[in-house]
Design a protein around this motif. Structure first.
Motif, PDB file in Angstrom:
ATOM      1  N   TYR A  33      57.428   5.642  56.147  1.00 27.67           N
ATOM      2  CA  TYR A  33      56.257   5.854  56.995  1.00 27.67           C
ATOM      3  C   TYR A  33      55.675   7.257  56.836  1.00 27.67           C
ATOM      4  CZ  TYR A  33      57.684   1.628  59.539  1.00 27.67           C
ATOM      5  OH  TYR A  33      58.027   0.354  59.894  1.00 27.67           O
ATOM      6  N   GLN A  34      56.542   8.235  56.648  1.00 27.25           N
ATOM      7  CA  GLN A  34      56.102   9.626  56.607  1.00 27.25           C
ATOM      8  C   GLN A  34      55.215   9.913  55.398  1.00 27.25           C
ATOM      9  OE1 GLN A  34      56.888  11.737  59.121  1.00 27.25           O
ATOM     10  NE2 GLN A  34      55.600  13.346  58.252  1.00 27.25           N
ATOM     11  N   LYS A  35      55.489   9.252  54.274  1.00 29.64           N
ATOM     12  CA  LYS A  35      54.723   9.467  53.042  1.00 29.64           C
ATOM     13  C   LYS A  35      54.333   8.116  52.456  1.00 29.64           C
ATOM     14  CE  LYS A  35      57.126  13.813  52.000  1.00 29.64           C
ATOM     15  NZ  LYS A  35      57.957  14.547  51.010  1.00 29.64           N
ATOM     16  N   SER A  36      53.656   7.320  53.249  1.00 28.61           N
ATOM     17  CA  SER A  36      53.410   5.929  52.858  1.00 28.61           C
ATOM     18  C   SER A  36      52.363   5.778  51.761  1.00 28.61           C
ATOM     19  CB  SER A  36      53.003   5.105  54.085  1.00 28.61           C
ATOM     20  OG  SER A  36      51.688   5.444  54.505  1.00 28.61           O
ATOM     21  N   ILE A  37      51.418   6.695  51.662  1.00 30.28           N
ATOM     22  CA  ILE A  37      50.357   6.544  50.656  1.00 30.28           C
ATOM     23  C   ILE A  37      50.903   6.889  49.274  1.00 30.28           C
ATOM     24  CG2 ILE A  37      48.097   7.327  49.863  1.00 30.28           C
ATOM     25  CD1 ILE A  37      47.357   7.871  52.749  1.00 30.28           C
ATOM     26  N   LEU A  57      47.187   1.618  62.988  1.00 28.11           N
ATOM     27  CA  LEU A  57      47.052   0.166  62.927  1.00 28.11           C
ATOM     28  C   LEU A  57      48.235  -0.463  62.205  1.00 28.11           C
ATOM     29  CD1 LEU A  57      45.322  -2.334  63.530  1.00 28.11           C
ATOM     30  CD2 LEU A  57      44.294  -2.046  61.273  1.00 28.11           C
ATOM     31  N   MET A  58      48.705   0.182  61.147  1.00 28.06           N
ATOM     32  CA  MET A  58      49.870  -0.328  60.422  1.00 28.06           C
ATOM     33  C   MET A  58      51.078  -0.403  61.350  1.00 28.06           C
ATOM     34  SD  MET A  58      49.136  -0.904  57.187  1.00 28.06           S
ATOM     35  CE  MET A  58      47.927  -0.427  55.957  1.00 28.06           C
ATOM     36  N   LEU A  59      51.292   0.648  62.122  1.00 31.86           N
ATOM     37  CA  LEU A  59      52.415   0.656  63.059  1.00 31.86           C
ATOM     38  C   LEU A  59      52.257  -0.451  64.096  1.00 31.86           C
ATOM     39  CD1 LEU A  59      53.070   4.452  63.747  1.00 31.86           C
ATOM     40  CD2 LEU A  59      54.610   2.832  62.640  1.00 31.86           C
ATOM     41  N   GLU A  60      51.040  -0.637  64.579  1.00 32.13           N
ATOM     42  CA  GLU A  60      50.787  -1.664  65.584  1.00 32.13           C
ATOM     43  C   GLU A  60      51.058  -3.050  65.018  1.00 32.13           C
ATOM     44  OE1 GLU A  60      49.988  -3.206  69.209  1.00 32.13           O
ATOM     45  OE2 GLU A  60      50.029  -1.066  68.710  1.00 32.13           O
ATOM     46  N   ASN A 141      42.677   4.674  62.903  1.00 31.79           N
ATOM     47  CA  ASN A 141      42.342   6.066  62.662  1.00 31.79           C
ATOM     48  C   ASN A 141      42.957   6.493  61.343  1.00 31.79           C
ATOM     49  OD1 ASN A 141      40.961   7.009  65.234  1.00 31.79           O
ATOM     50  ND2 ASN A 141      42.815   6.080  66.062  1.00 31.79           N
ATOM     51  N   LEU A 142      42.091   6.831  60.375  1.00 30.83           N
ATOM     52  CA  LEU A 142      42.567   7.176  59.046  1.00 30.83           C
ATOM     53  C   LEU A 142      42.816   8.673  58.975  1.00 30.83           C
ATOM     54  CD1 LEU A 142      40.114   4.951  56.964  1.00 30.83           C
ATOM     55  CD2 LEU A 142      42.354   4.367  57.907  1.00 30.83           C
ATOM     56  N   SER A 143      43.905   9.081  59.590  1.00 30.73           N
ATOM     57  CA  SER A 143      44.251  10.498  59.633  1.00 30.73           C
ATOM     58  C   SER A 143      45.331  10.809  58.609  1.00 30.73           C
ATOM     59  CB  SER A 143      44.753  10.862  61.036  1.00 30.73           C
ATOM     60  OG  SER A 143      45.270  12.177  61.053  1.00 30.73           O
ATOM     61  N   SER A 144      45.271  12.017  58.052  1.00 35.98           N
ATOM     62  CA  SER A 144      46.311  12.462  57.126  1.00 35.98           C
ATOM     63  C   SER A 144      47.403  13.222  57.858  1.00 35.98           C
ATOM     64  CB  SER A 144      45.695  13.370  56.045  1.00 35.98           C
ATOM     65  OG  SER A 144      45.111  14.512  56.634  1.00 35.98           O
ATOM     66  N   ASP A 145      47.254  13.368  59.170  1.00 32.62           N
ATOM     67  CA  ASP A 145      48.182  14.157  59.981  1.00 32.62           C
ATOM     68  C   ASP A 145      49.205  13.241  60.639  1.00 32.62           C
ATOM     69  OD1 ASP A 145      49.498  15.769  61.785  1.00 32.62           O
ATOM     70  OD2 ASP A 145      47.700  16.844  62.415  1.00 32.62           O
ATOM     71  N   GLY A 146      50.441  13.265  60.152  1.00 31.75           N
ATOM     72  CA  GLY A 146      51.492  12.417  60.714  1.00 31.75           C
ATOM     73  C   GLY A 146      51.794  12.753  62.153  1.00 31.75           C
ATOM     74  N   GLN A 147      51.678  14.034  62.528  1.00 33.07           N
ATOM     75  CA  GLN A 147      51.952  14.437  63.907  1.00 33.07           C
ATOM     76  C   GLN A 147      50.914  13.850  64.861  1.00 33.07           C
ATOM     77  OE1 GLN A 147      51.524  18.619  64.873  1.00 33.07           O
ATOM     78  NE2 GLN A 147      53.126  18.504  66.416  1.00 33.07           N
ATOM     79  N   GLU A 148      49.647  13.873  64.438  1.00 30.51           N
ATOM     80  CA  GLU A 148      48.585  13.293  65.274  1.00 30.51           C
ATOM     81  C   GLU A 148      48.824  11.813  65.482  1.00 30.51           C
ATOM     82  OE1 GLU A 148      43.767  12.429  65.120  1.00 30.51           O
ATOM     83  OE2 GLU A 148      44.674  13.842  63.703  1.00 30.51           O
ATOM     84  N   LEU A 149      49.205  11.118  64.422  1.00 27.37           N
ATOM     85  CA  LEU A 149      49.508   9.694  64.522  1.00 27.37           C
ATOM     86  C   LEU A 149      50.642   9.456  65.503  1.00 27.37           C
ATOM     87  CD1 LEU A 149      49.638   6.706  63.588  1.00 27.37           C
ATOM     88  CD2 LEU A 149      51.113   7.473  61.728  1.00 27.37           C
ATOM     89  N   THR A 150      51.699  10.259  65.391  1.00 25.73           N
ATOM     90  CA  THR A 150      52.855  10.117  66.278  1.00 25.73           C
ATOM     91  C   THR A 150      52.457  10.314  67.730  1.00 25.73           C
ATOM     92  OG1 THR A 150      54.313  10.948  64.534  1.00 25.73           O
ATOM     93  CG2 THR A 150      55.178  10.962  66.768  1.00 25.73           C
ATOM     94  N   ILE A 188      59.530   8.728  61.627  1.00 22.38           N
ATOM     95  CA  ILE A 188      58.590   9.776  61.252  1.00 22.38           C
ATOM     96  C   ILE A 188      59.164  11.131  61.646  1.00 22.38           C
ATOM     97  CG2 ILE A 188      56.281  10.706  61.621  1.00 22.38           C
ATOM     98  CD1 ILE A 188      55.314   7.883  62.130  1.00 22.38           C
ATOM     99  N   ARG A 189      59.160  12.065  60.719  1.00 26.38           N
ATOM    100  CA  ARG A 189      59.734  13.382  60.942  1.00 26.38           C
ATOM    101  C   ARG A 189      59.088  14.075  62.149  1.00 26.38           C
ATOM    102  NH1 ARG A 189      57.968  15.785  56.716  1.00 26.38           N
ATOM    103  NH2 ARG A 189      59.411  14.707  55.328  1.00 26.38           N
ATOM    104  N   GLY A 190      59.919  14.640  63.011  1.00 27.26           N
ATOM    105  CA  GLY A 190      59.426  15.387  64.162  1.00 27.26           C
ATOM    106  C   GLY A 190      59.128  14.545  65.383  1.00 27.26           C
TER     107      GLY A 190
END
Length: 215
Positions: A33-37, A57-60, A141-150, A188-190
């Motif tokens: 999940y952390q580096k899925s792309i 959305l993927m997580l959902e 939300n197509l964000s590159s920020d894993g923390q924001e997603l978390t 996901i890290r953190g």
């Protein structure tokens, strides 16, 4: 990159060639999940790159429907990190046991088309298009920020309980932890630190809940 994803690279290149530079074609390896792309063409559309994280959305989907047979979702709205509206579809890649292990996504920027339609419809004041009126309903939300997603995912799950974290019972906290575990947040890290902050708990307490749930 897992073996189920690798064979879709040529398909991604094909779709990018057919659909043109206004459509991003992206491959996710959902075993990380952390580096899925793991592959992306026309990344300027969402501003993401190889090594960025999974989307909300993927997580959902993994949480709600991964045990079913649904193969794709089409024609929903998303937004990039700049807030621009995009038109998206996702094809889910499953392994031999039917588990979702990846996804092929299409994200199209139709802003110029939308502007043209807005101009045309302004000439017809009584014209209403239901599809146009739903453009502001964002599913991804197509964000590159894993923390924001978390943080967004944690907030979404906590809000479902209609009670502030400081007033949650141990049972309610356990349910929150179960929901977070099921949608993969703890991969996901953190995330443990973020959950601890949101629930006003210590990190060791979060780890005890996780251990209890997993056993």
């Amino acid at each position: 990159m897992n073996k189920y994803i690798n064979k879709y690279i040529s398909i991604a290149d094909f779709l990018a060639e057919v659909l043109g530079s206004n459509t991003e074609v992206i491959l996710h390896d959902l075993t990380d999940y952390q580096k899925s792309i793991v592959y992306i063409v026309n990344g300027h559309i969402s501003g993401r790159k190889i090594g960025d994280s999974i989307t909300d959305l993927m997580l959902e989907f993994i949480l709600s429907e991964s045990k079913g047979n649904k193969q794709f979702i089409c024609n929903y709205n998303s937004k990039n990190i700049e807030g621009k509206l995009l038109y998206s579809s996702t094809y889910f890649i499953r392994d031999d046991s039917n588990k979702i292990v990846g996804a092929l996504g299409l994200n199209s920027d139709y802003q110029e088309v939308k502007n043209s339609l807005s101009f045309l419809t302004s000439l017809l004041p009584n014209y209403v298009d239901d599809k146009l009126s739903s453009l502001n309903i964002i599913k991804e939300n197509l964000s590159s920020d894993g923390q924001e997603l978390t943080l967004n995912k944690i907030d979404t799950i906590i809000d479902q309980f209609n009670v502030t974290p400081t007033r949650m019972t141990p049972k309610e906290k356990t349910e929150v932890m179960k929901a977070l575990e099921e949608c993969g947040i703890f991969n996901i890290r953190g995330s443990v630190q973020e959950v601890a902050n949101k629930l006003a708990m210590s990190e060791p307490s979060i780890y005890r809940y996780i251990k209890k749930i997993r056993t």
